[in-house]
Design a protein around this motif. Structure first.
Motif, PDB file in Angstrom:
ATOM      1  N   VAL B  43       0.829  -1.202   0.000  1.00 19.62           N
ATOM      2  CA  VAL B  43       0.000   0.000   0.000  1.00 19.62           C
ATOM      3  C   VAL B  43       0.867   1.259   0.000  1.00 19.62           C
ATOM      4  N   THR B  44       1.943   1.220   0.755  1.00 23.29           N
ATOM      5  CA  THR B  44       2.768   2.438   0.901  1.00 23.29           C
ATOM      6  C   THR B  44       3.621   2.753  -0.322  1.00 23.29           C
ATOM      7  N   GLU B  45       3.594   1.889  -1.319  1.00 22.08           N
ATOM      8  CA  GLU B  45       4.305   2.199  -2.560  1.00 22.08           C
ATOM      9  C   GLU B  45       3.376   2.825  -3.598  1.00 22.08           C
ATOM     10  N   THR B  46       2.136   3.116  -3.194  1.00 20.24           N
ATOM     11  CA  THR B  46       1.222   3.772  -4.134  1.00 20.24           C
ATOM     12  C   THR B  46       1.308   5.291  -3.966  1.00 20.24           C
ATOM     13  N   ALA B  47       0.731   5.981  -4.946  1.00 23.85           N
ATOM     14  CA  ALA B  47       0.949   7.430  -5.055  1.00 23.85           C
ATOM     15  C   ALA B  47       0.506   8.207  -3.815  1.00 23.85           C
ATOM     16  N   GLY B  48      -0.498   7.695  -3.099  1.00 22.10           N
ATOM     17  CA  GLY B  48      -1.027   8.434  -1.957  1.00 22.10           C
ATOM     18  C   GLY B  48      -0.040   8.655  -0.825  1.00 22.10           C
ATOM     19  N   PHE B  49       1.122   8.012  -0.904  1.00 25.44           N
ATOM     20  CA  PHE B  49       2.077   8.114   0.195  1.00 25.44           C
ATOM     21  C   PHE B  49       3.335   8.897  -0.189  1.00 25.44           C
ATOM     22  N   ASP B  50       3.287   9.513  -1.354  1.00 24.35           N
ATOM     23  CA  ASP B  50       4.424  10.347  -1.752  1.00 24.35           C
ATOM     24  C   ASP B  50       4.596  11.489  -0.755  1.00 24.35           C
ATOM     25  N   GLY B  51       5.808  11.764  -0.408  1.00 28.43           N
ATOM     26  CA  GLY B  51       6.078  12.912   0.450  1.00 28.43           C
ATOM     27  C   GLY B  51       5.725  12.727   1.908  1.00 28.43           C
ATOM     28  N   CYS B  52       5.461  11.478   2.310  1.00 32.80           N
ATOM     29  CA  CYS B  52       5.089  11.227   3.707  1.00 32.80           C
ATOM     30  C   CYS B  52       6.296  10.984   4.602  1.00 32.80           C
ATOM     31  N   GLY B  53       7.475  11.007   4.032  1.00 34.31           N
ATOM     32  CA  GLY B  53       8.662  10.791   4.840  1.00 34.31           C
ATOM     33  C   GLY B  53       8.834   9.369   5.319  1.00 34.31           C
ATOM     34  N   LEU B  54       8.265   8.404   4.595  1.00 30.32           N
ATOM     35  CA  LEU B  54       8.444   7.004   4.976  1.00 30.32           C
ATOM     36  C   LEU B  54       9.878   6.564   4.709  1.00 30.32           C
ATOM     37  N   PRO B  55      10.432   5.732   5.556  1.00 29.58           N
ATOM     38  CA  PRO B  55      11.777   5.215   5.252  1.00 29.58           C
ATOM     39  C   PRO B  55      11.722   4.386   3.974  1.00 29.58           C
ATOM     40  N   PRO B  56      12.647   4.612   3.052  1.00 35.80           N
ATOM     41  CA  PRO B  56      12.632   3.808   1.821  1.00 35.80           C
ATOM     42  C   PRO B  56      12.930   2.338   2.120  1.00 35.80           C
ATOM     43  N   LEU B  57      12.525   1.476   1.202  1.00 36.61           N
ATOM     44  CA  LEU B  57      12.694   0.040   1.442  1.00 36.61           C
ATOM     45  C   LEU B  57      14.156  -0.331   1.662  1.00 36.61           C
ATOM     46  N   ASP B  58      15.073   0.353   0.957  1.00 40.91           N
ATOM     47  CA  ASP B  58      16.484  -0.026   1.120  1.00 40.91           C
ATOM     48  C   ASP B  58      17.104   0.570   2.380  1.00 40.91           C
ATOM     49  N   ALA B  59      16.288   1.294   3.166  1.00 40.59           N
ATOM     50  CA  ALA B  59      16.780   1.801   4.447  1.00 40.59           C
ATOM     51  C   ALA B  59      16.280   0.958   5.618  1.00 40.59           C
ATOM     52  N   LEU B  60      15.546  -0.101   5.325  1.00 41.46           N
ATOM     53  CA  LEU B  60      15.040  -0.959   6.404  1.00 41.46           C
ATOM     54  C   LEU B  60      16.084  -2.014   6.766  1.00 41.46           C
ATOM     55  N   VAL B  61      16.298  -2.204   8.066  1.00 41.59           N
ATOM     56  CA  VAL B  61      17.261  -3.181   8.578  1.00 41.59           C
ATOM     57  C   VAL B  61      16.488  -4.152   9.471  1.00 41.59           C
ATOM     58  N   PHE B  62      16.653  -5.463   9.205  1.00 44.86           N
ATOM     59  CA  PHE B  62      15.821  -6.452   9.897  1.00 44.86           C
ATOM     60  C   PHE B  62      16.578  -7.247  10.966  1.00 44.86           C
ATOM     61  N   GLY B  63      15.881  -7.537  12.031  1.00 42.44           N
ATOM     62  CA  GLY B  63      16.355  -8.444  13.076  1.00 42.44           C
ATOM     63  C   GLY B  63      15.144  -8.955  13.817  1.00 42.44           C
ATOM     64  N   GLY B  64      15.356  -9.683  14.930  1.00 45.56           N
ATOM     65  CA  GLY B  64      14.180 -10.109  15.671  1.00 45.56           C
ATOM     66  C   GLY B  64      14.454 -11.262  16.609  1.00 45.56           C
ATOM     67  N   HIS B  65      13.383 -11.680  17.269  1.00 44.47           N
ATOM     68  CA  HIS B  65      13.436 -12.830  18.164  1.00 44.47           C
ATOM     69  C   HIS B  65      12.717 -14.017  17.534  1.00 44.47           C
TER      70      HIS B  65
END
Lengths: 378, 378, 378, 378
Positions: B43-65
């Motif tokens: 959903v966040t890759e559609t036009a309605g989210f332009d300019g919302c300051g979302l972190p780009p996909l290549d800025a996401l770093v994953f970890g977890g339990h």
């Protein structure tokens, strides 16, 4: 100050007055007015329409044109046999059915009829005018619920003849009546009527009522778009009997109907996916319609998935309350001085005026805004 | 001036990091960032989210339990075999899968573990804190995608123990991390956490992601209500295999899941009709889910009609993009200084915060308004 | 020389005589005998049973036990309202309904009844005996069409009490009556009755009539086996209201019913695939049952495929003609001197005697052979 | 003494040798012979065919005609992408695919080809003869798996030309080869070939393989007839892509296919109910076919009920094993000295020879009897 439609008797002139939808509307209106049933399926009986100045159900007076011979009371009995009307209803509302039957006048363009278009229009307009005068109506709304005409029906290919649906529409214009087109036929949208319609100052609603498969599509299409899932194919099959099944067995009539179904997909998805729609005449189903839809869509990383829907509904029971809704809303629009196509009523149609919203939810919002507009005009 | 999340590296800490949904999210994020696939289902890759300051996909770093032992790269290979991931993806994004695997830490509450709740929370919080520090992240969002807990799971019936999902939520609070609950488990909504959550100043999203049957219900329920048709019964059956199928074969876990499905009906119809929902574990289906819904409704004059839907989807492919959407949106909410439950994200959930809209279309409007709020804060 | 059943009046003693199935059978038998309807759904009215010495429909005399209070004529009116019986039928056959009502005697094992099993059996046997004598019947067939008993119902767990269905079966044995078990309850198959049943020299048919989902399974299972396709999972959901829906909402009763459904799969596929069956009580559906089946199977090179079936039927309309068929066939078997379980009637049942064929087609062949056997005995 | 086919290498000459069905058959045969997969979907690998003298899978040698250019190994790779073949198979059986590709000869009747029918037949017969000689085959079976021809295709309306399928059939006759028609095209059944076919002394099998909707119909039709339920309407819709979808989008080709579907209903029900069948080309579905059937039937007292079936199968995976079954069975029939149409193989076809049984179960019995006949001839 504008006077609302609410206080006054309002005519509903049905083109196709002895058909299943018309008979169900007339009988059902009387049954609801008498308090015999809850007003299920009627949008205008919900809270959002309070204070809109709609004519009450017991202020509606019915008449119309038809080329069929079976009377409304007899048709109502048939509809009990096929499970459309509850068994007690025709007897309980016999008076109202008989009154409507008395106000039915012969339709035109039948075999052997030598009258030309102008003559037919003149007769139709006179029929409508007499109806209004005789019943002392504040106004009458002309509603087309006749069988679907073939898609390309030009009346007379090489010449000047209009399709039948347009003749009734011209008669409505000439009688100063608001007009509702519940079918995919041309009606008031015929290009030859554009100028007269625009000059009339009358409000119009249409076209092609949305009662099953297309209703579902306009609810489900937005879900795929909003979730960014790519719809690859949307295929559909419709099985129904009754008069509508027989009429739509004609490929040209089916093509007219399918144009509306296609438009719903384009409007809600933003593109037209693969897939066809079939309408089969299955007499064994009578007035009951089964619609199967099969939707192929791609989600994350192109994963292919499938949704299917099955809709088993009674066509006349789905259409009739909307006919009453539209007659009331268009009458109120007329009383409020509105004119031209009404995009606020897109909620009811497959093929609403250009510029109307396509998502069912947006159409609902537009309808609520339209109700507010009526409320302010009362 | 508020600084947007967009420019900075953002952590996504997955509780259940080696499961199907998490693995699909990590692999898919890398595949999209590399341009290998269109961003379908996001959903966040559609036009309605332009300019919302979302972190780009290549800025996401994953970890977890996780308490499972199978590594993310191995799990990704299994997901190819079961048709969830396209065959080339695990190899193409092996580096990113391995990086996420390196950042997975052992979960708790397994057999033989003698640590008490406080000890577990301390370890979990330290794990999350180290992850943020080591990767120099602007912030990390903790997302629960672990198996559903039994509905009434009190951790320890007679005593003071919290359910496992709540332990991770406390650790998130203690680490100053926004929190997303994609499951029906208690998580941050556990009553014992209410005070700390309110005091934290952090934003929360939840709960129970809406990916199939409930998504359809929230699109179709409003249609019945708006058309004034009385829904008498809405019954459902779900067949799925995989880990989720096995977990939900536990009647208590299924009860937790079904509570959300029930809520969607109540929210959209205004009442709860007859009908039950079943969730069957069918290992042969793997990650693929089939959901059948059967709806009995009454229209005009009480005419009884039926709608049925069939949804054949890949659960992980439906959930994973929403996990990415929610991580980005909640990170941006944090960056924008928002706190508390986020009703603007109800679009994604079966069981959103009290006061959220229930119709899918209204939830979409609320999401668009939320995007606008983020845009103004950038 | 054996005398056929054909020439003589034959009793049909219905356990559950005021239920939907019994009422539909009594009313329908009279309607067919009067020539009001074609004999649709009745196997024994087809050509294959000519000359078998079956008692004609107008020679059947009805009576029975019930603990319900609503009379057969009243129940018939209710069945019109719910669409099971055509509207004119109860009036047209009122005499026959009233006659059957006059022959209904109170059932036992109700709250407050202090009689022990032996007393109840004695009363039941006397009721049946009086019925035969008063009407001068050649014989009477006792048919169990009462609500399904819980699967493990031992009557009295710690003690000597039999389940109610077995009490009626003992009464049938004591009265020298052939016995048909159309339900999944124990009836004549209760272990405590084995010896008496074997010694009685009477014929028995059962158990658990096959009217919808199981009928389909016994037609479709052989197809998969013959085509060498490996069925991995077969899942089912059933929605129904009416008395049967309420009775089967009890998980123990549902378990009894599901055992039969499971057996059909094992018998036709040769193994039991994954999958569960649910039976939901949906009062809005009344006597109408919807059954959804979802079958996962592997074909060439392990390709995974899916078949689904939807069955929307009226339970009483499906069961009632088979009750008449079975009463006639078992009466003729008795007249022909046959005794013990009748595998030739497996066509009608989910759970036929051990050694019966499992494929529907083989059951049909066995039924044709059984008819031939009757024909030769006439 | 007759010599069985078992001991000798047997040719399978595929008309349409580079299509999906042919490629799947060649690749699958090799994979089964190598023990890579269980022989699911292959009827002749079940116990009932032991000792029938069928040529073993590793004794089958493939060749054929085609007008398509894509080679078998390349086509096999495409079939992996569309989910028809498991991913490892094309590599594992590359040698066998390449061998079959080497034995493919150009088909005829393409644009620009100026050869007349006699020339084409001569070339085709020479191709087949060379194949048999070069590989030292005991015999070769010619199997038509090419795209469906338009129903009325006369080859050349005003003149003497035969449809393409008949040219290959004449070539088979001239080469002394048994012939199998897996398609609805005319093939050996073309009236112009009747005399030559009868004089040839060769066995023939056909026509129009039964793989989905029609298979279900032949299993379910008998159930309605045996239970004396009156089928009023049987409607169907088929969605499929791939080459078959494109070919059947031609209304004339679809008409040919639908004739077979209609015949199955007439054969099993004893009459033809209302209802149509549609075949839609949905490229997004590739080789996967979805078939929806909707059956309206009347039971006791005319109660109207509905059954629906959904079949989601892979067309090539359903057809390919039957092609192998038919090649083996027809080869064995030839070795056993049988000639003319083989009604014992009706189990595989929509449109078997006149006088064949119509119920699937009876067709199975006939097949078992046929196997016994082969066994006795060995």
């Amino acid at each position: 100050m504008v006077t609302g439609a609410g206080a006054q008797r309002t005519g509903v002139w049905l083109v196709g007055a002895r058909g299943s939808v018309a008979t169900t509307a007339v009988a059902g209106c009387a049954a609801l007015a008498a308090g015999l049933h809850e007003p299920l399926g009627m949008v205008t009986e919900t809270a959002g329409f309070d204070g809109c100045g709609l004519p009450p159900l017991d202020a509606l007076v019915f008449g119309g044109h038809d080329i069929a011979e079976v009377s409304l009371p007899k048709r109502a009995q048939e509809l009990v046999a096929s499970g459309v009307l509850p068994s007690g209803v025709p007897d309980a509302v016999h008076r109202e059915l008989a009154a409507a039957e008395n106000a039915v006048r012969p339709g035109g363009r039948v075999a052997g009829d030598v009258r030309d278009d102008d003559e037919l229009i003149a007769v139709f307009a006179e029929d409508i005018g007499s109806f209004v005068r005789e019943h002392g109506l504040a106004r009458a709304v002309v509603v087309n619920v006749a069988s679907t005409e073939p898609a390309g029906d030009p009346g007379d290919p090489g010449g000047a003849r209009l399709p039948a649906s347009a003749l009734y529409a011209v008669a409505a214009l000439r009688s100063g009546c608001p007009y509702v087109n519940f079918t995919p036929s041309a009606g008031i949208d015929h290009p030859a009527l554009a100028e007269a319609a625009a000059a009339s100052g009358l409000p119009f609603a249409g076209k092609d009522g949305k009662t099953g498969q297309s209703l579902l599509r306009s609810a489900l299409g937005p879900m795929f778009r909003q979730r960014a899932m790519a719809v690859r194919a949307w295929s559909g099959a419709n099985l129904l009997g009754g008069g509508d099944g027989a009429a739509l067995a004609d490929p040209d009539a089916a093509a007219a109907k399918n144009a509306g179904k296609t438009r719903v997909l384009t409007d809600t998805l933003g593109h037209l996916p693969e897939g066809e729609v079939h309408i089969d005449n299955v007499p064994a189903l009578g007035d009951w319609k089964t619609a199967w839809d099969h939707t192929v869509f791609d989600g994350f990383l192109g994963t292919r998935m499938v949704m299917q829907t099955l809709w088993q509904g009674c066509d006349s029971a789905l259409a009739a309350p909307l006919v009453l809704d539209l007659a009331r809303l268009t009458a109120a629009a007329h009383a409020a001085g509105l004119s031209g196509p009404l995009p606020g009523l897109a909620f009811f149609f497959k093929d609403p005026p250009a510029g109307s919203p396509g998502d069912l939810a947006d159409q609902w919002s537009a309808l609520m805004a339209f109700a507010e507009q009526l409320r302010e005009a009362v």
